[in-house]
Each structure stands twice: as C-alpha cells, then as structure tokens.
Design a protein around this motif. Structure first.
Motif, PDB file in Angstrom:
ATOM      1  N   GLY A 154       8.897  -4.849  37.079  1.00  0.00           N
ATOM      2  CA  GLY A 154       9.446  -4.900  37.742  1.00  0.00           C
ATOM      3  C   GLY A 154       9.961  -3.385  38.069  1.00  0.00           C
ATOM      4  N   TYR A 155      10.110  -2.690  37.139  1.00  0.00           N
ATOM      5  CA  TYR A 155      11.377  -1.878  37.025  1.00  0.00           C
ATOM      6  C   TYR A 155      10.638  -1.388  38.650  1.00  0.00           C
ATOM      7  N   GLU A 156      11.105   0.253  39.014  1.00  0.00           N
ATOM      8  CA  GLU A 156      10.762   1.579  39.644  1.00  0.00           C
ATOM      9  C   GLU A 156      11.429   2.439  39.803  1.00  0.00           C
ATOM     10  N   PRO A 157      11.481   3.101  39.768  1.00  0.00           N
ATOM     11  CA  PRO A 157      12.575   4.990  39.594  1.00  0.00           C
ATOM     12  C   PRO A 157      13.183   4.859  40.548  1.00  0.00           C
ATOM     13  N   PRO A 158      13.953   5.766  41.026  1.00  0.00           N
ATOM     14  CA  PRO A 158      15.344   6.103  41.356  1.00  0.00           C
ATOM     15  C   PRO A 158      14.305   7.375  42.425  1.00  0.00           C
ATOM     16  N   PHE A 159      13.129   6.935  42.786  1.00  0.00           N
ATOM     17  CA  PHE A 159      13.182   8.123  43.509  1.00  0.00           C
ATOM     18  C   PHE A 159      11.694   8.079  44.349  1.00  0.00           C
ATOM     19  N   PHE A 206      -5.192   7.546  45.198  1.00  0.00           N
ATOM     20  CA  PHE A 206      -5.634   7.221  43.560  1.00  0.00           C
ATOM     21  C   PHE A 206      -5.945   6.169  43.203  1.00  0.00           C
ATOM     22  N   PRO A 207      -7.324   5.425  43.497  1.00  0.00           N
ATOM     23  CA  PRO A 207      -7.299   4.615  42.706  1.00  0.00           C
ATOM     24  C   PRO A 207      -6.999   4.072  41.645  1.00  0.00           C
ATOM     25  N   TRP A 208      -7.712   5.486  40.247  1.00  0.00           N
ATOM     26  CA  TRP A 208      -8.025   5.677  39.667  1.00  0.00           C
ATOM     27  C   TRP A 208      -6.381   5.176  38.778  1.00  0.00           C
ATOM     28  N   LEU A 209      -5.473   5.393  39.263  1.00  0.00           N
ATOM     29  CA  LEU A 209      -4.129   5.797  38.658  1.00  0.00           C
ATOM     30  C   LEU A 209      -4.009   4.291  37.764  1.00  0.00           C
ATOM     31  N   PRO A 210      -3.743   4.854  36.931  1.00  0.00           N
ATOM     32  CA  PRO A 210      -3.033   3.462  35.902  1.00  0.00           C
ATOM     33  C   PRO A 210      -1.367   2.890  36.696  1.00  0.00           C
ATOM     34  N   ALA A 211      -1.486   1.582  36.190  1.00  0.00           N
ATOM     35  CA  ALA A 211      -0.486   1.021  36.435  1.00  0.00           C
ATOM     36  C   ALA A 211       0.410   1.083  37.110  1.00  0.00           C
ATOM     37  N   ARG A 212       1.123   1.807  35.421  1.00  0.00           N
ATOM     38  CA  ARG A 212       2.465   2.484  35.509  1.00  0.00           C
ATOM     39  C   ARG A 212       2.917   3.464  35.294  1.00  0.00           C
ATOM     40  N   VAL A 213       1.826   3.850  36.190  1.00  0.00           N
ATOM     41  CA  VAL A 213       2.064   5.102  36.589  1.00  0.00           C
ATOM     42  C   VAL A 213       2.634   5.716  37.694  1.00  0.00           C
ATOM     43  N   ARG A 214       3.341   5.855  38.275  1.00  0.00           N
ATOM     44  CA  ARG A 214       3.826   7.014  39.572  1.00  0.00           C
ATOM     45  C   ARG A 214       4.228   8.493  39.778  1.00  0.00           C
ATOM     46  N   ILE A 215       3.439   8.284  41.427  1.00  0.00           N
ATOM     47  CA  ILE A 215       3.637  10.051  42.014  1.00  0.00           C
ATOM     48  C   ILE A 215       5.284  10.184  42.262  1.00  0.00           C
ATOM     49  N   PRO A 216       5.332  10.882  42.249  1.00  0.00           N
ATOM     50  CA  PRO A 216       7.028  11.316  42.285  1.00  0.00           C
ATOM     51  C   PRO A 216       5.972  11.915  43.774  1.00  0.00           C
ATOM     52  N   ALA A 217       7.419  11.504  45.141  1.00  0.00           N
ATOM     53  CA  ALA A 217       7.078  12.407  46.263  1.00  0.00           C
ATOM     54  C   ALA A 217       7.290  13.784  45.970  1.00  0.00           C
ATOM     55  N   VAL A 218       6.951  14.365  47.240  1.00  0.00           N
ATOM     56  CA  VAL A 218       7.081  16.562  46.929  1.00  0.00           C
ATOM     57  C   VAL A 218       8.344  16.718  47.267  1.00  0.00           C
ATOM     58  N   GLY A 219       8.563  17.241  46.343  1.00  0.00           N
ATOM     59  CA  GLY A 219      10.000  17.638  46.262  1.00  0.00           C
ATOM     60  C   GLY A 219      11.201  16.958  45.331  1.00  0.00           C
TER      61      GLY A 219
END
Ligand SMILES: C[S@@+](CC[C@H](N)C(=O)[O-])C[C@H]1O[C@@H](n2cnc3c(N)ncnc32)[C@H](O)[C@@H]1O
Length: 299
Positions: free
Chosen positions: A47-52, A60-73
């Motif tokens: 349930g943790y989500e990063p603070p950004f 990105f349908p292939w993205l593993p469940a526990r990987v996040r893509i930070p917004a640009v910047g």
C-alpha cells in the motif's frame, strides 16, 4: 543532422529504415530519451506510495506492479524515503528488461544476479517476487561496495553479496533456478540519454563485448539447475551483442529454449527466429534495451 558511417551501419544491422531509422538517429543525437523509474523495495510496506507525482502506469502495460514512473521533473532521490530505502531509482528501460521476469512460473528458490552492481536488477527481482536465497555478484570491487550499500539501504532479505568471476561460478558446482545476466555491453543506449560513450558504435568494441557476453552466458548456464531460467539483458542495440549472442548460446549448448514473454509481445525482435525482445528509444520507455528469457529443460 549529419549521420556518421557507424550510425548508418547500426541502422542497417538493425534493419531499420525510413521513420524508424530517423527516430533512432534523432534520439542518439538529441540525447534526451532517458527516463527514470523507481522500484519499490522490500522496505516499502503493502500500500506504500512514493511521495512524488507519478505517470499513469496504464500507458506501460508491461510495468511490474511495484514499479512507479516519476512524473517529468520529479527528483526521487531528494526525498527522505529514498535514504530510508523505500525505493531504488533506475532506468525505465531497465524495468522493461526486468519485466521479462513476469513469465517465471514460480518463485525461484535460489537466484543469482551475476553482474549485479549497482543493484537495479536485483531490486527489480525483489519487487516482483520473494527473494528466498539470493546472491548478488559483482566482479568489480568498487562497484561491489555500492551494491552492498544499496542492498542494505533497500533491506533486501536473504541476500549475500559475492565477487566471483564467471569462470569461478562455472567451476563452483553451485546451482540456481534463476540467473540474471545483465551483461556489460557497448552501452549504445547511453547516447540517447545524453551520455558520451566514444567508440560504442565501433566494430571492435561490439565484437569485444559480444565475446565477453558469450563467456558470461556459457558460465551462467553451467550454474543453472534443470528447469531453471536465465534472463539475458543488455542496454545496447547492436544485434551482435543481443540476438546473435543468444543464438550463439542456443547453438553451443543443448537443452535450452528461449521463452515467450506475453507482456512484451509488442516488442518481439524480427532479428531472431526465437522469442527475444528489443526496446528502442522511440518506443517511449527510455533509451532502450534487449532481453531474452531462456529456460533449461528439466533433465
Ligand atoms: C550492466 S552492468 C550491471 C547493472 C546491474 N545489473 C544493475 O541493474 O544495476 C554490468 C556489470 O557487469 C560487470 N562486469 C564487467 N565485466 C564483467 C565480466 N567479465 N564478468 C562479469 N561481470 C562483469 C560490471 O562491473 C558491471 O557492474
């Protein structure tokens, strides 16, 4: 855009023409195709989500469940959660390569990351499956120190850090049911991230890397238990270091097959007659890479 002979040769070797060739050449010249991701570590509770702010993962349908893509910047390393080891920052293309692990049918009992530093693929593995008995190996002592730090920061369980050379592994008699070989390579994708990498398109560089990669793979298969899986990945484009290196292994060693990875089907390479996958910068997931998941038969 003035195109060099080496760049032209690369496009030909990749059988890219027209818009696709232009897109690769443009990315190599502009150097702005890099994109980062973060893999949540075992320290990050359910349930943790990063603070950004993060990008929409549905792109990105292939993205593993526990990987996040930070917004640009966004700069994920600036947050206390980074120091606290909640996540590891790596290239999005690396995550794409690691997404091949989604095809594993079960949790590995014993896993080896043969070229592990600074630790990205090992953390990605931990983000996708339980680490039951994991070895993160790195031949370079300085890099091994960084690997150890990252493993500690991210709280990787059941993980030892070692520094054996591939031929030492081959003689070790140890068997693993998953081996990651994220091999040293000519690093052509660095150009698309704006990182200078002189000579990376040269024939001698590519040949030298392919030779080293073949040695690493031949050693790796000797450590693979019957029924085990070997994930081969690089961050370069040249077919000699990718499709042809895997083809060499399949020719040289009996009892191995390359596996289909359903989540990467859209990226299947046309340069091999077995399933293997390549990402190019214009696919929109970072600077690019290659992956092939191999399986040893059960005998
Ligand atoms: C692409 S990097 C690995 C990146 C790492 N897997 C990650 O995701 O963070 C390749 C690694 O292979 C190591 N290496 C270099 N020569 C090697 C060799 N002959 N055998 C095994 N590893 C080697 C390098 O020191 C480097 O750390």
């Amino acid at each position: 855009m003035a195109v060099t002979k080496a760049e032209q040769r690369l496009c030909e070797r990749l059988r890219l023409c027209g818009d696709e060739a232009q897109a690769l050449l443009h990315a190599m010249h502009a150097g702005d195709a890099g994109r980062i991701a973060v893999a949540l570590s075992p320290r990050a509770p359910q349930g943790y989500e990063p603070p950004f702010a993060c990008a929409d993962a549905s792109d990105f349908p292939w993205l593993p469940a526990r990987v996040r893509i930070p917004a640009v910047g966004e700069r994920p390393t600036q947050y206390p959660d980074y120091k606290a080891g909640m996540y590891y920052v790596l290239d999005l293309s690396s995550c794409w390569e690691g997404a091949a692990l989604s095809a594993l049918p079960r949790t590995p009992e014993r896993s080896l990351d043969m070229c592990a530093a600074p630790g990205g693929k090992t953390v990605l593995l931990a983000a996708q499956t339980e680490l039951r008995d994991h070895t993160a190996n790195e031949v370079n002592a300085a890099r091994r120190g960084i690997l150890r730090q990252n493993a500690g920061r991210c709280g990787l369980p059941n993980t030892r850090v070692t520094g054996l050379r591939p031929e030492q592994w081959a003689r070790s008699g140890e068997l693993f049911d998953l081996i990651l070989a994220d091999a040293p390579c000519s690093g052509q994708s660095l150009l698309c991230k704006g990182i200078k990498n002189p000579g990376c398109l040269g024939a001698a560089t590519v040949r030298g890397n392919a030779k080293r990669q073949r040695g690493i793979l031949l050693a790796a298969v000797r450590c693979l238990a019957p029924g085990g899986y070997l994930l081969y990945t690089t961050c370069t484009y040249d077919p000699e270091e990718n499709e042809r290196t895997v083809a060499y292994l399949l020719r040289r060693v009996d009892g191995f097959m390359a596996c289909e990875v359903a989540s990467l089907a859209a990226y299947r390479t046309a340069l091999a007659d077995f399933p293997a996958y390549r990402l190019l910068p214009h696919h929109g997931a970072g600077a690019g890479g290659f992956c092939c998941l191999l399986k040893r038969d059960n005998k």
